[in-house]
Motif scaffolding. Structure first.
Motif, PDB file in Angstrom:
ATOM      1  N   GLY A   1       5.287 -48.071  13.475  1.00 54.51           N
ATOM      2  CA  GLY A   1       5.967 -47.534  14.653  1.00 54.51           C
ATOM      3  C   GLY A   1       5.123 -47.503  15.896  1.00 54.51           C
ATOM      4  N   ILE A   2       3.932 -46.934  15.780  1.00 49.05           N
ATOM      5  CA  ILE A   2       3.004 -46.815  16.908  1.00 49.05           C
ATOM      6  C   ILE A   2       1.619 -47.228  16.418  1.00 49.05           C
ATOM      7  CG2 ILE A   2       1.971 -45.278  18.627  1.00 49.05           C
ATOM      8  CD1 ILE A   2       4.359 -43.364  18.144  1.00 49.05           C
ATOM      9  N   ALA A   3       0.935 -48.059  17.189  1.00 47.80           N
ATOM     10  CA  ALA A   3      -0.458 -48.375  16.898  1.00 47.80           C
ATOM     11  C   ALA A   3      -1.329 -47.290  17.531  1.00 47.80           C
ATOM     12  CB  ALA A   3      -0.823 -49.741  17.457  1.00 47.80           C
ATOM     13  N   LYS A   4      -2.091 -46.581  16.679  1.00 41.32           N
ATOM     14  CA  LYS A   4      -2.889 -45.444  17.153  1.00 41.32           C
ATOM     15  C   LYS A   4      -4.301 -45.887  17.535  1.00 41.32           C
ATOM     16  CE  LYS A   4       0.574 -43.399  14.821  1.00 41.32           C
ATOM     17  NZ  LYS A   4       1.589 -44.147  14.043  1.00 41.32           N
ATOM     18  N   SER A   5      -4.819 -45.312  18.588  1.00 40.61           N
ATOM     19  CA  SER A   5      -6.092 -45.761  19.148  1.00 40.61           C
ATOM     20  C   SER A   5      -7.285 -45.663  18.196  1.00 40.61           C
ATOM     21  CB  SER A   5      -6.389 -44.999  20.449  1.00 40.61           C
ATOM     22  OG  SER A   5      -6.430 -43.609  20.234  1.00 40.61           O
ATOM     23  N   PRO A   6      -7.359 -44.690  17.255  1.00 38.91           N
ATOM     24  CA  PRO A   6      -8.531 -44.686  16.366  1.00 38.91           C
ATOM     25  C   PRO A   6      -8.708 -45.983  15.573  1.00 38.91           C
ATOM     26  CG  PRO A   6      -7.383 -42.588  16.215  1.00 38.91           C
ATOM     27  CD  PRO A   6      -6.516 -43.493  17.032  1.00 38.91           C
ATOM     28  N   LEU A   7      -7.625 -46.727  15.354  1.00 41.41           N
ATOM     29  CA  LEU A   7      -7.735 -47.986  14.626  1.00 41.41           C
ATOM     30  C   LEU A   7      -8.595 -49.001  15.353  1.00 41.41           C
ATOM     31  CD1 LEU A   7      -4.020 -48.485  13.476  1.00 41.41           C
ATOM     32  CD2 LEU A   7      -5.962 -47.805  12.049  1.00 41.41           C
ATOM     33  N   PHE A   8      -8.720 -48.854  16.665  1.00 44.09           N
ATOM     34  CA  PHE A   8      -9.409 -49.860  17.475  1.00 44.09           C
ATOM     35  C   PHE A   8     -10.780 -49.378  17.946  1.00 44.09           C
ATOM     36  CE2 PHE A   8      -4.857 -50.299  17.674  1.00 44.09           C
ATOM     37  CZ  PHE A   8      -4.701 -51.610  17.250  1.00 44.09           C
ATOM     38  N   ASP A   9     -11.216 -48.251  17.415  1.00 44.10           N
ATOM     39  CA  ASP A   9     -12.563 -47.762  17.684  1.00 44.10           C
ATOM     40  C   ASP A   9     -13.533 -48.596  16.852  1.00 44.10           C
ATOM     41  OD1 ASP A   9     -15.004 -46.404  17.753  1.00 44.10           O
ATOM     42  OD2 ASP A   9     -14.046 -44.429  17.786  1.00 44.10           O
ATOM     43  N   PRO A  10     -14.500 -49.292  17.474  1.00 43.18           N
ATOM     44  CA  PRO A  10     -15.424 -50.121  16.689  1.00 43.18           C
ATOM     45  C   PRO A  10     -16.137 -49.348  15.584  1.00 43.18           C
ATOM     46  CG  PRO A  10     -15.677 -50.572  19.038  1.00 43.18           C
ATOM     47  CD  PRO A  10     -14.754 -49.385  18.923  1.00 43.18           C
ATOM     48  N   ALA A  11     -16.306 -48.038  15.752  1.00 47.70           N
ATOM     49  CA  ALA A  11     -16.976 -47.246  14.727  1.00 47.70           C
ATOM     50  C   ALA A  11     -16.161 -47.152  13.448  1.00 47.70           C
ATOM     51  CB  ALA A  11     -17.260 -45.839  15.269  1.00 47.70           C
ATOM     52  N   HIS A  12     -14.848 -47.447  13.535  1.00 47.00           N
ATOM     53  CA  HIS A  12     -13.965 -47.318  12.370  1.00 47.00           C
ATOM     54  C   HIS A  12     -13.592 -48.673  11.761  1.00 47.00           C
ATOM     55  CE1 HIS A  12     -12.449 -43.361  14.380  1.00 47.00           C
ATOM     56  NE2 HIS A  12     -13.595 -43.192  13.744  1.00 47.00           N
ATOM     57  N   ALA A  13     -14.151 -49.752  12.282  1.00 48.46           N
ATOM     58  CA  ALA A  13     -13.697 -51.083  11.875  1.00 48.46           C
ATOM     59  C   ALA A  13     -13.842 -51.304  10.376  1.00 48.46           C
ATOM     60  CB  ALA A  13     -14.469 -52.155  12.647  1.00 48.46           C
ATOM     61  N   ASP A  14     -14.949 -50.852   9.784  1.00 45.76           N
ATOM     62  CA  ASP A  14     -15.170 -51.097   8.361  1.00 45.76           C
ATOM     63  C   ASP A  14     -14.199 -50.313   7.489  1.00 45.76           C
ATOM     64  OD1 ASP A  14     -17.192 -52.834   8.944  1.00 45.76           O
ATOM     65  OD2 ASP A  14     -18.807 -51.390   8.635  1.00 45.76           O
ATOM     66  N   LYS A  15     -13.717 -49.178   7.963  1.00 43.00           N
ATOM     67  CA  LYS A  15     -12.771 -48.374   7.177  1.00 43.00           C
ATOM     68  C   LYS A  15     -11.334 -48.867   7.332  1.00 43.00           C
ATOM     69  CE  LYS A  15     -15.614 -45.321   5.387  1.00 43.00           C
ATOM     70  NZ  LYS A  15     -15.836 -45.273   3.918  1.00 43.00           N
ATOM     71  N   CYS A  16     -10.993 -49.377   8.499  1.00 42.97           N
ATOM     72  CA  CYS A  16      -9.607 -49.781   8.755  1.00 42.97           C
ATOM     73  C   CYS A  16      -9.285 -51.160   8.198  1.00 42.97           C
ATOM     74  CB  CYS A  16      -9.323 -49.768  10.258  1.00 42.97           C
ATOM     75  SG  CYS A  16      -9.425 -48.121  11.000  1.00 42.97           S
TER      76      CYS A  16
END
Length: 511
Positions: A188-203
């Motif tokens: 439905g909505i793409a949330k900004s934490p998904l695009f935080d480089p610090a979270h790339a390995d988890k997402c």
């Protein structure tokens, strides 16, 4: 409908959903749409790893909130679509503690005899093809409670799980023990934490599942000023063409590229451009290669171009282009062109003197090229640059390879260009807006994929020459969707770049 949809913070997403879905039945419809979209997408994306096994075993990690409901409905959709699937549910709450819609989804799933509850002891004794993470939603704030951190750490470490899929956001995102997703499905909505480089390995890989929230332009608050391209942005490209048309209806692209040192790049660009649906294509090729290229791709019109002693395009060929320019709608330049000074001077002259829309790729992406673009008259067609991060650093004089929206926007404003910055998330910017695509993935991490994108983009710009931002966005999305289709069909590893050509058509029909 907007070509791209806003990326929102978790707080903005919550506020928007409350406004958009005020009633219980509206929320249930949205949950069904989201969960079932996840189920369908997981089955598709598993194909990048292996064929879906006849006996598909799914573990659903379910919390009490709406993410748990999404995961339950995703599991139910998998059961409906795969007759040999079975689902084990690991609930982190008693049924009476589930939110009402999640409990409704739980009851829906347990109508199937192939879904059953398990506990932490029994799940450890099993191997699973897919793990669905629906434990925590976007209201989570670190740190994780110790028991949940232990569970997630164990799930992440389990070798008996082949494919890990997170619903909306990986549970515990921001904590060291957050769920480690192979794919995260933004519903439905793409949330900004998904695009935080610090979270790339988890997402892991990000899939945006459009369920109709943005049929109208979003007018709410924005703290993350980027947008995401939904698959539907390509639908206008795939409709029926007008019955009264001819080859001139769909644009004429000129391609000025190639050298003896890089003979394949031009050929890949031309083949991809022809797949874009462009009506006519004229390719200016090094004279030593033109005849064999004409035999290989007879759909294009091939013009032999004089060569430098090293095999690059020589300045003396200018007249060949100039005398034909009145027939063209756009020009693509750069793929395999090399870095000879004479050839790069030819590129600069092209950018300064040819007022048609231009797509500039590969070694033609030099700082002097960008400066030439900035000096074009206001009446000239737009210029689209297609750098990867290393090329963008060269163009913009940056020392850091870390992505910066501000640097991208500033560069596009300063040089009056559209830039398609290639990467795991390719971003298209026109100086005022940024649209990104998460399509494509590791299958594109091989030589020649950029040449294919440049050709596809050149063909689309020739068909829509007045406004290059949208065709640039569609080219990026189409290229990525074709790569996804290829990976699901053949896997990510044992493929050739040119196999993308076979998947442009199927990807367009499925968008």
């Amino acid at each position: 409908m907007p070509i791209a949809h806003p990326i929102l913070s978790t707080d903005e997403s919550l506020d928007f959903e409350r406004t958009l879905l005020p009633g219980r039945e509206q929320q249930w419809t949205a949950m069904n749409n989201a969960g079932r979209a996840v189920g369908r997408a997981v089955l598709q994306d598993f194909g990048e790893l292996a064929e879906v096994p006849s006996r598909l075993r799914v573990l659903a990690l379910v919390g009490k909130g709406h993410n748990g409901g999404d995961a339950l409905l995703a599991a139910d959709e998998i059961l409906k679509r795969h007759s040999g699937a079975e689902v084990h549910l690991l609930l982190r709450a008693d049924k009476k503690e589930l939110r009402s819609l999640t409990r409704r989804a739980f009851d829906e799933l347990l109508k199937s005899s192939r879904a059953s509850l398990c506990n932490e002891l029994t799940y450890r004794q099993e191997a699973y093809d897919i793990a669905l993470d629906g434990l925590l939603g976007m209201q989570f704030r670190p740190p994780l409670k110790s028991d949940l951190a232990d569970l997630l750490a164990e799930v992440n470490a389990r070798r008996g799980i082949r494919f890990r899929a997170a619903v909306d956001l990986p549970s515990g995102l921001g904590d060291a023990d957050a769920f480690q997703a192979d794919f995260t499905y933004a519903t439905g909505i793409a949330k900004s934490p998904l695009f935080d480089p610090a979270h790339a390995d988890k997402c892991g890989r990000i899939r945006y599942l459009d369920i109709g929230f943005f049929q109208l332009p979003y007018e709410g608050p924005r703290s993350f000023a980027e947008n995401i391209l939904p698959d539907a942005a390509l639908q206008s490209q795939g409709g029926l063409r007008p019955p009264r048309c001819d080859k001139r209806t769909f644009g004429h692209l000129f391609v000025l590229s190639g050298s003896r040192s890089f003979p394949g790049a031009l050929l890949m660009s031309v083949k991809a451009a022809l797949s874009s649906g462009v009506g006519l294509l004229t390719a200016f090729a090094p004279e030593s290669l033109a005849a064999q290229y004409a035999a290989a791709v007879p759909e294009a019109m091939w013009v032999p171009w004089p060569e430098t002693p090293e095999g690059g395009l020589a300045l003396e060929g200018w007249h060949l282009l100039r005398e034909r320019l009145s027939r063209a709608d756009a020009v693509l330049c750069g793929s395999g062109i090399g870095r000879e000074p004479e050839t790069l001077q030819l590129v600069r002259d092209l950018v300064r003197e040819v007022e048609l829309p231009l797509v500039i790729d590969a070694d033609a992406l030099q700082p002097e090229t960008a400066l030439a673009a900035a000096s074009r008259p206001a009446s000239a067609g737009g210029v689209v640059l297609t750098p990867h991060m290393g090329e963008f650093m060269r163009l913009a004089g940056r020392q850091s390879a870390e992505y910066s929206r501000e640097a991208l926007v500033d560069f596009c404003q300063k040089h009056r260009v559209v830039t398609a910055l290639k990467g795991p998330h390719t971003r298209v910017c026109d100086g005022s807006q940024v649209a990104l695509s998460t399509r494509g993935g590791p299958v594109l991490a091989r030589g020649g994929s950029g040449d294919m994108l440049a050709g596809l983009m050149g063909g689309l710009v020739a068909q829509q020459p007045r406004a290059p931002f949208e065709p640039a966005c569609r080219a990026v999305l189409w290229h990525g969707l074709a790569a996804d289709h290829l990976a699901r069909t053949r896997g990510q590893i044992a493929v050739h770049t040119t196999e993308l050509l076979e998947h442009f058509g199927p990807a367009l029909r499925e968008a």
